[in-house]
Scaffold this active site. Structure first.
Site, mmCIF file in Angstrom:
data_model
loop_
_atom_site.group_PDB
_atom_site.id
_atom_site.type_symbol
_atom_site.label_atom_id
_atom_site.label_comp_id
_atom_site.label_asym_id
_atom_site.label_seq_id
_atom_site.Cartn_x
_atom_site.Cartn_y
_atom_site.Cartn_z
ATOM 1 N N LEU A 53 0.815 -1.213 0.000
ATOM 2 C CA LEU A 53 0.000 0.000 0.000
ATOM 3 C C LEU A 53 0.851 1.266 0.000
ATOM 4 O O LEU A 53 0.320 2.361 -0.215
ATOM 5 C CB LEU A 53 -0.910 0.027 1.242
ATOM 6 C CG LEU A 53 -1.643 -1.272 1.608
ATOM 7 C CD1 LEU A 53 -2.495 -1.046 2.854
ATOM 8 C CD2 LEU A 53 -2.499 -1.755 0.452
ATOM 9 N N TYR A 103 3.093 11.455 -11.396
ATOM 10 C CA TYR A 103 2.525 10.491 -10.454
ATOM 11 C C TYR A 103 2.062 9.231 -11.182
ATOM 12 O O TYR A 103 2.406 8.103 -10.800
ATOM 13 C CB TYR A 103 1.360 11.129 -9.702
ATOM 14 C CG TYR A 103 0.621 10.164 -8.797
ATOM 15 C CD1 TYR A 103 1.266 9.525 -7.746
ATOM 16 C CD2 TYR A 103 -0.739 9.899 -9.002
ATOM 17 C CE1 TYR A 103 0.578 8.653 -6.909
ATOM 18 C CE2 TYR A 103 -1.429 9.029 -8.176
ATOM 19 C CZ TYR A 103 -0.773 8.405 -7.138
ATOM 20 O OH TYR A 103 -1.444 7.536 -6.324
ATOM 21 N N LYS A 107 3.436 5.244 -10.844
ATOM 22 C CA LYS A 107 2.574 4.116 -10.490
ATOM 23 C C LYS A 107 2.605 3.059 -11.595
ATOM 24 O O LYS A 107 2.591 1.849 -11.329
ATOM 25 C CB LYS A 107 1.136 4.594 -10.243
ATOM 26 C CG LYS A 107 0.982 5.578 -9.094
ATOM 27 C CD LYS A 107 1.349 4.978 -7.760
ATOM 28 C CE LYS A 107 0.225 4.210 -7.130
ATOM 29 N NZ LYS A 107 0.521 3.786 -5.734
ATOM 30 N N ASN A 132 -11.012 7.262 -6.153
ATOM 31 C CA ASN A 132 -10.948 7.985 -4.885
ATOM 32 C C ASN A 132 -11.516 7.116 -3.763
ATOM 33 O O ASN A 132 -12.715 6.838 -3.740
ATOM 34 C CB ASN A 132 -11.744 9.286 -4.983
ATOM 35 C CG ASN A 132 -11.199 10.224 -6.041
ATOM 36 O OD1 ASN A 132 -10.223 10.918 -5.818
ATOM 37 N ND2 ASN A 132 -11.824 10.217 -7.216
ATOM 38 N N HIS A 279 -47.110 9.538 34.571
ATOM 39 C CA HIS A 279 -47.117 9.376 36.018
ATOM 40 C C HIS A 279 -48.166 8.333 36.418
ATOM 41 O O HIS A 279 -49.082 8.011 35.632
ATOM 42 C CB HIS A 279 -47.411 10.713 36.695
ATOM 43 C CG HIS A 279 -46.446 11.797 36.322
ATOM 44 N ND1 HIS A 279 -45.083 11.644 36.451
ATOM 45 C CD2 HIS A 279 -46.647 13.047 35.812
ATOM 46 C CE1 HIS A 279 -44.478 12.747 36.048
ATOM 47 N NE2 HIS A 279 -45.410 13.613 35.647
ATOM 48 N N PRO A 280 -48.086 7.772 37.615
ATOM 49 C CA PRO A 280 -49.066 6.763 38.061
ATOM 50 C C PRO A 280 -50.496 7.273 37.923
ATOM 51 O O PRO A 280 -50.807 8.414 38.284
ATOM 52 C CB PRO A 280 -48.687 6.527 39.521
ATOM 53 C CG PRO A 280 -47.225 6.838 39.588
ATOM 54 C CD PRO A 280 -47.034 7.980 38.637
ATOM 55 N N VAL A 282 -52.067 8.064 35.247
ATOM 56 C CA VAL A 282 -52.286 8.931 34.084
ATOM 57 C C VAL A 282 -52.667 8.092 32.871
ATOM 58 O O VAL A 282 -52.078 7.034 32.610
ATOM 59 C CB VAL A 282 -51.039 9.770 33.787
ATOM 60 C CG1 VAL A 282 -51.117 10.395 32.393
ATOM 61 C CG2 VAL A 282 -50.863 10.854 34.842
#
Length: 372
Positions: A53, A103, A107, A132, A279-280, A282
């Protein structure tokens, strides 16, 4: 299996090293720019496979293209030949190898050295002319538009776009690694050039817009379609560039004497997720829908769900609690409610099949009652 990774500290190298480290049958040897090329031969003598790599793509001196790409590859090929073994090798070349620039030429020269190795010594060589590559850990402000855009947008910084219509070809790092490991495992036959699939086409303008949509979704709560394909890969990549102080974000909370309600996530076409407390004693709900549907899951507490058919008057009642996970579905044409019948606060997760629309809520008040 023992493998050598050259360029182990680079973007692809880091990802590959982590993936291989998750396997019990692979031992990784690393070579990076901190190592002397003379170390290649003793490293190669110990391994069964090489991931080459290492390379140079943005040098201060153009001569480094030759030394970092062509010359280093020739030295590696010589080390493999000197080992007397037909060691397989993957090389990360570039689509630029087809271009007539410094480049690309370097390669291409590296490819030629490896093709010579394959022809004269029989080492299987897998050349990948990668477009890419994007994903977590790519360096921003270097040679990746995706990495730079992710980094800047995640930090509220501007991005520079010279040509919004310019098209770029992308491959996702996880797909690259998957392809490389398939080669290592002997599942791929050498070809003149091996490819990573899938490859994605997107314009620079579209890329910027997509990443900004990820950022903006924290405010709208409407997620992009991040489950598959390019959008999934870009979203994972974008998140990987968030600074730690941005790992969290607040969502609105609505409260009244009954308890609290919080919307967590909305989707373009698969509804939304919320939770509420009670809530309780409800009771919440007391309404019906014509088309809208919901799923309730009591996370904590004890609940009584009541249903009544809005035409026939048929009545049904059921009980669930946070001990046993049970999904309760609301059915169109049945008015319904939920009551906290426990002694403590009840917490309920809620999914609705559509985003709540205040102009067309499809929600009609009608008491259920407590008797059949």
């Amino acid at each position: 299996m023992k493998v050598l990774i050259t360029g182990a500290n680079g973007f692809v190298g880091k990802n590959l090293t982590v993936h291989l480290g998750e396997r019990q049958d692979v031992e990784v040897f690393r070579f990076s720019r901190e190592n002397d090329p003379q170390e290649l031969a003793p490293l190669v003598a110990q391994v069964d496979f090489v991931f080459h790599l290492a390379g140079v793509n943005r040098p201060q001196d153009p001569e480094e293209f030759k030394t970092g790409n062509a010359d280093l590859t020739r030295e590696l090929a010589e080390a493999i030949a000197a080992s007397g073994r037909k060691i397989p090798l993957i090389y990360t070349s570039s689509i630029q190898a087809a271009q007539d620039n410094a480049y690309g030429s370097s390669k291409r020269a590296a490819e030629e050295a490896l093709n010579k190795l394959a022809a004269e010594h029989g080492s299987p060589v897998y050349l990948f002319r990668l477009p890419n590559v994007f994903g977590k850990w790519a360096r921003p402000n270097y040679n990746s538009a995706v990495a730079t855009f992710c980094h800047n947008i995640a930090r509220g910084l501007p991005v520079q776009i010279n040509d919004p219509g310019a098209s770029i070809t992308l491959v996702y790092i996880d797909d690259v690694i998957r392809s490389f490991i398939s080669v290592m495992d002997g599942l791929v036959v050498p070809a003149p050039f091996n490819e990573v699939v899938p490859q994605y086409q997107i314009t620079v303008g579209e890329l910027s817009q997509q990443l900004q949509a990820f950022r903006d979704s924290r405010g709208t709560l409407i997620t992009e379609r991040v489950g598959t394909g390019l959008t999934r890969a870009l979203y994972s990549t974008y998140l990987s560039y968030l600074p730690p102080e941005s790992f969290t974000y607040e969502v609105p909370k609505y409260g009244d004497p009954r308890g609290e309600f919080v919307e967590m996530l909305k989707t373009p076409d698969a509804g939304q997720f919320s939770f509420f407390t009670a809530h309780p004693g409800v009771t919440r709900g007391g309404h019906y829908h014509h088309s809208k549907t919901e799923k309730f899951l009591v996370i904590r507490g004890e609940a009584c769900f009541r249903f009544r058919h809005i035409v026939s008057g048929e009545f049904y009642e059921l009980f669930t609690d946070g001990v046993k996970p049970v999904i309760v579905e609301t059915v169109p044409g049945w008015t319904h409610d939920i009551t906290n019948v426990g002694e403590g606060e009840m917490i309920v997760m809620l999914w609705a099949n559509e985003i709540f629309d205040r102009e067309h809520p499809d929600t009609y008040a009608l008491a259920v009652g407590t008797q059949a």
